[in-house]
Motif scaffolding. Structure first.
Motif, mmCIF file in Angstrom:
data_model
loop_
_atom_site.group_PDB
_atom_site.id
_atom_site.type_symbol
_atom_site.label_atom_id
_atom_site.label_comp_id
_atom_site.label_asym_id
_atom_site.label_seq_id
_atom_site.Cartn_x
_atom_site.Cartn_y
_atom_site.Cartn_z
ATOM 1 N N ARG A 354 -22.490 4.110 -9.101
ATOM 2 C CA ARG A 354 -21.475 5.046 -8.636
ATOM 3 C C ARG A 354 -20.384 5.312 -9.675
ATOM 4 O O ARG A 354 -19.564 6.200 -9.502
ATOM 5 C CB ARG A 354 -20.807 4.517 -7.365
ATOM 6 C CG ARG A 354 -21.650 4.697 -6.107
ATOM 7 C CD ARG A 354 -20.835 4.316 -4.906
ATOM 8 N NE ARG A 354 -21.561 4.524 -3.660
ATOM 9 C CZ ARG A 354 -21.140 5.316 -2.666
ATOM 10 N NH1 ARG A 354 -20.005 5.987 -2.801
ATOM 11 N NH2 ARG A 354 -21.843 5.425 -1.557
ATOM 12 N N LEU A 356 -17.940 3.323 -10.181
ATOM 13 C CA LEU A 356 -16.684 2.945 -9.528
ATOM 14 C C LEU A 356 -15.840 2.030 -10.403
ATOM 15 O O LEU A 356 -14.672 2.283 -10.652
ATOM 16 C CB LEU A 356 -16.993 2.274 -8.182
ATOM 17 C CG LEU A 356 -15.802 1.716 -7.409
ATOM 18 C CD1 LEU A 356 -14.810 2.819 -7.081
ATOM 19 C CD2 LEU A 356 -16.278 1.022 -6.132
ATOM 20 N N GLN A 465 -13.963 4.637 -3.672
ATOM 21 C CA GLN A 465 -13.884 5.551 -4.820
ATOM 22 C C GLN A 465 -12.803 6.610 -4.616
ATOM 23 O O GLN A 465 -12.289 7.167 -5.585
ATOM 24 C CB GLN A 465 -15.245 6.191 -5.084
ATOM 25 C CG GLN A 465 -15.756 7.121 -4.007
ATOM 26 C CD GLN A 465 -17.201 7.552 -4.236
ATOM 27 O OE1 GLN A 465 -18.012 6.799 -4.773
ATOM 28 N NE2 GLN A 465 -17.524 8.771 -3.838
ATOM 29 N N GLY A 572 -20.570 9.184 -6.114
ATOM 30 C CA GLY A 572 -19.755 8.354 -6.979
ATOM 31 C C GLY A 572 -18.682 9.167 -7.668
ATOM 32 O O GLY A 572 -18.111 10.101 -7.096
#
Length: 882
Positions: A354, A356, A465, A572
């Motif tokens: 993702r 993140l 996120q 993401g």
């Protein structure tokens, strides 16, 4: 318990068997410290002194010792000097002074004294003994001092105050945070069980440390090898020439205890036990795990695991991958705690996918010692962590979790996934009790603490996120900007379903350019009727979207309102939507999170809106209830439990007395046996009464749940008595009562319970069978504020009945809220009250009338972990060690 420096020690009552240990302890105390304690040279303890100091009754004379590695390092004691008063004194070995031991001894001695009805400590202290004076003055108690023949005479009122509890909480926070910092900021790591074979756990640990560019020293311990992975190997930890901060243990379970002793002798700060074969394997493993934890703690070591994946710190100056995961996550703003090792690896893969980014990661395995509470303490002041992520398979100390999480959530969002929510199951390796409280009560604890509780890991990352890259919204009003009418409608529907309001919807058309997006986004960001933005971009044929991505990122970077997107269906924080970050994180503040489906984007935004609203709510600190007499209530329960040591249901009169101590007026009722007694009682009450038949079997029969009749004169009483007699003729022990009739109103119910692990919970509902069937109850966890009560009363689906539904008269809701708070106070103060049920409360425009109550009391076999003393959590069946 955890000391100021993050290491552990064991506090226990002194015993006559400590005589030899006390003499040895005293021999290591400096002459100055002895002089400060006894006001005269006293190089040794006489046999009489030793007997007197080790033989106490733990009532008028009490003493605690603090031990490290089973050796006494400090002693604290009190001796009664008069009714409600005792003299207190401490002695700490010089090598252990400055570790906060005096403060801990004072906390525990004060708690023991309060249990013996002692409420004031006195102490004589030499003016040169500044450390001891500091202990007393910084304890948070009210201190009076004066001079008496060259010594300082101190008097401390030791009843807990907001100040003393706050001081204790702050010290607990610093100590537990320091214990975690020792793991995550380790400057040297030893891998015990490192192997030359590349396919072993030990080899993987060494490889991950080295390939992760760890900034500290790595040592390997393997008695069967001279070198491992090109590094010299040592037979024992004690053979390593340099300091070792953290030891990673990957040896068979049977050998771990020997490793603990070796590490303790070396001065290691903490252990990460990767080894399996403990509580997850059954009873033998549980016993092994208990011994391991007790041994580690008694020697001053904290422990992550066993059966752990390990820990990771992505800080550029540390870069620590002390785990089995070959994946070093990108640097970011989120700290992650989980318990399952297998799940931890999957989490790290998902985080990387993702984009993140994490600041730190801890997988605690069986969570035998270090827990999520410890990590919350650490992350609260960790500048690199802005978002806290928790995957919880069990909660060892829910009351402490609630207290810490509520404080942390005020400054940093906490997002949690809790497995086993429906089954209340606990993994085999976790030595904790199952929570018996209803699921709704546990959810209420999370809400009260401001924790964003989500159902899945994917939803956790959806919310994370957003929080890691965008500002908090000021409200629930959103704008939808996109080039797809269909997805725009889906977003609007999702917003309405999530409690958001779409105040602007901008359809740009399929051919919209980057400039069109930028102009539209600038316009909605500037709109005072908009608190957040949902941007949707589906590219036309043969278009990549890079220019549109730049437009989204440019607007979001400068905006003070959050923006979420569904950009090309990506998940993401895509590189095209990232803003550079000077700190080296994967994506900077202002980066735009993207979701594959617009519903995910809207749901994440809604979660954040709720959290932002919680942060804005501030309880009224001046809204304090009066008329609460905890001491009188406690004395009453002591009297009852002396007579009934196994506990019992309180009589109606006892319920009335106990509730009266908390300012709750339970309407009186008169028990009667004949119709003549019923008529006499009604005349005394002024008629307009209710005749009720009561008995335990009636409460279990839905068809007989309301066996009562309104009565206004003697003839009606005779008729009602005859009717009820016919109904309950088959019920043993039935009795009749006469009670005044309450004014028409809304019947409400307030009850409370005591969970062995979870602690107290109270609930509010409209009284009746339908409420029970549909579960329309609002739970709250004491202590509760006026704001908590305000929200609880309004949160049930039937709440409109209280506010004039369909033209009915609105009730005095403030009185309902106050009653709810008073019951919560009672339940929080009195653990002996295992159940309380105000099953029938009439709420009217003029107030509330409590018509019926049932209270069950029982002795406290397992006291709650409260705020008045600091201690590490002890799991069921735990012992120190054999």
């Amino acid at each position: 318990m955890v000391l100021r420096d993050g290491r552990t020690a064991h506090l226990r009552p002194i015993t006559p068997e400590d005589a030899e240990g006390l003499v040895s302890f005293y021999s290591k105390v400096s002459a100055q410290s002895k002089y400060f304690r006894f006001f005269a040279p006293m190089p040794e303890l006489s046999e009489k002194d030793v007997r007197r100091f080790t033989q106490v009754d733990h009532h008028e004379r009490a003493a605690f010792v603090l031990t490290v590695a089973e050796r006494i390092v400090a002693v604290g004691r009190y001796e009664m000097t008069g009714p409600g008063e005792a003299e207190v004194a401490f002695l700490v070995q010089d090598a252990h002074q400055g570790r906060g031991i005096g403060q801990l001894l004072l906390e525990h001695l004060a708690q023991a004294a309060r249990e013996r009805d002692i409420h004031r400590f006195v102490a004589e202290v030499l003016p040169e003994n500044q450390r001891m004076l500091q202990v007393f003055h910084e304890a948070g108690y009210r201190v009076k001092d004066g001079w008496d023949e060259g010594t300082m005479h101190l008097e401390l009122d030791i009843d807990p105050t907001d100040t003393s509890i706050g001081v204790m909480s702050a010290r607990e926070h610093r100590a537990e945070a320091a214990s975690i910092d020792a793991f995550l900021s380790a400057k040297s790591v030893a891998v015990i069980g490192a192997s030359r074979r590349s396919d072993t756990i030990g080899a993987a640990l060494v490889r991950n440390l080295v390939l992760g560019d760890y900034a500290g020293r790595v040592y390997v311990v393997n008695p069967a090898a001279d070198a491992v992975a090109g590094m010299p190997s040592y037979a024992r930890v004690g053979d390593i020439p340099g300091d070792v901060d953290v030891a990673i243990v990957a040896v068979p379970a049977e050998a771990v205890q020997d490793v603990v002793l070796d590490c303790a002798a070396k001065g290691v700060h903490g252990l990460i036990v990767i080894s399996s074969g403990f509580a997850e394997t059954g009873e033998e493993g549980r016993q092994r795990q208990r011994r391991l934890v007790g041994l580690a703690r008694s020697y001053g070591l904290r422990l992550i695991g066993p059966n752990a994946l390990g820990v990771i710190n992505t800080a550029v100056d540390i870069s620590l991958n002390a785990s089995l995961s070959p994946v070093m996550p990108p640097r970011g703003r989120a700290g992650f705690f989980c318990q399952s090792g297998a799940l931890g690896s999957a989490i790290l893969e998902k985080v990387r996918g993702r984009g993140l980014g994490l600041s730190t990661f801890v997988s605690a395995g069986n969570r035998a010692d270090v827990s999520g509470n410890d990590l919350l303490q650490y992350w609260e002041e960790d500048d690199t962590t802005e978002v806290v992520l928790l995957y919880l398979e069990s909660i060892g100390n829910p009351r402490k979790f609630s207290r810490i999480a509520r404080r942390v959530s005020r400054t940093k969002p906490v997002i949690a996934v809790r497995s086993g929510r429906t089954t209340q199951g606990v993994p085999m390796g976790h030595a904790v009790r199952s929570i018996e409280a209803p699921q709704a009560a546990i959810d209420a604890m999370f809400r009260q603490a401001g924790v964003i509780q989500v159902d899945t890991l994917d939803e956790m990352f959806d919310v994370a996120q957003l929080l890691a890259h965008q500002p908090l919204p000021a409200g629930p009003r959103v704008a939808v900007v996109g080039n797809s009418d269909a997805l725009g409608l889906l977003a609007a529907d999702a917003a309405a379903a999530s409690g958001l309001m779409v105040t602007r919807s901008v359809a740009l058309g399929a051919e919209a350019t980057a400039e069109d997006f930028e102009d539209a986004l600038d316009a909605v960001i500037d709109d005072v009727e908009v608190d957040g933005v949902v941007a949707i971009y589906i590219p036309p044929l043969n278009a990549g979207g890079a220019e549109v991505a730049n437009a989204l990122a440019a607007v979001a970077e400068q905006a003070d309102k959050p923006m979420v997107s569904s950009f090309l269906g990506r998940e993401g924080v895509p590189e095209l939507l990232r803003v550079p970050d000077l700190s080296g994180s994967t994506a900077g503040r202002g980066s735009v999170p993207s979701y594959p489906a617009v519903e995910q984007a809207v749901r994440a935004l809604a979660r954040v809106v709720d959290y932002a609203a919680w942060r804005e709510r501030q309880p009224d600190e001046e809204d304090v209830l009066t008329g609460l007499d905890h001491d009188a209530a406690a004395r009453m329960l002591v009297r009852i439990l002396v007579e009934a040591p196994d506990g019992r249901d309180l009589t109606f009169a006892e319920c009335r007395e106990l509730l009266g101590h908390y300012g709750i007026d339970l309407w009186d009722r008169v028990p009667v046996a004949t119709v003549e007694e019923a008529i006499a009682a009604a005349e005394e009450l002024g008629w307009d009464v209710v005749l009720k038949a009561t008995a335990e079997p009636l409460r279990q029969r839905p068809d007989l749940a309301h066996v009562w009749r309104n009565v206004e004169d003697a003839d009606e009483m005779r008729h009602a008595f005859s009717q009820l007699s016919a109904i309950v003729t088959s019920v043993d022990d039935a009795e009749y009562v006469v009670q005044r009739t309450a004014a028409p109103g809304v019947p409400v119910r307030i009850d409370g319970l005591e969970d062995p692990l979870f602690g107290p919970a109270v609930s509010f509902s409209i009284s009746g069978a339908i409420t029970e069937l549909v579960g329309d109850k609002a739970y709250r966890i004491p202590p509760i504020s006026g704001l908590d009560a305000h929200e609880a009363v309004r949160s049930i689906k039937a709440a409109p009945l209280l506010f004039g539904h369909r033209g009915s008269e609105a009730v005095d809701v403030a009185a309902v809220e106050e009653l709810f708070r008073r019951v919560a106070h009672l339940k929080n103060d009195l653990q002996q009250v295992c159940a309380i049920d105000l099953s029938l409360v009439h709420a009217t425009a003029d107030g509330v009338s409590v018509l019926d109550a049932e209270i069950k009391v029982a002795p406290v076999l397992d006291p709650r972990s409260d705020w008045f003393t600091r201690r590490l959590n002890v799991h069921p069946g735990d012992t120190l060690h054999d």
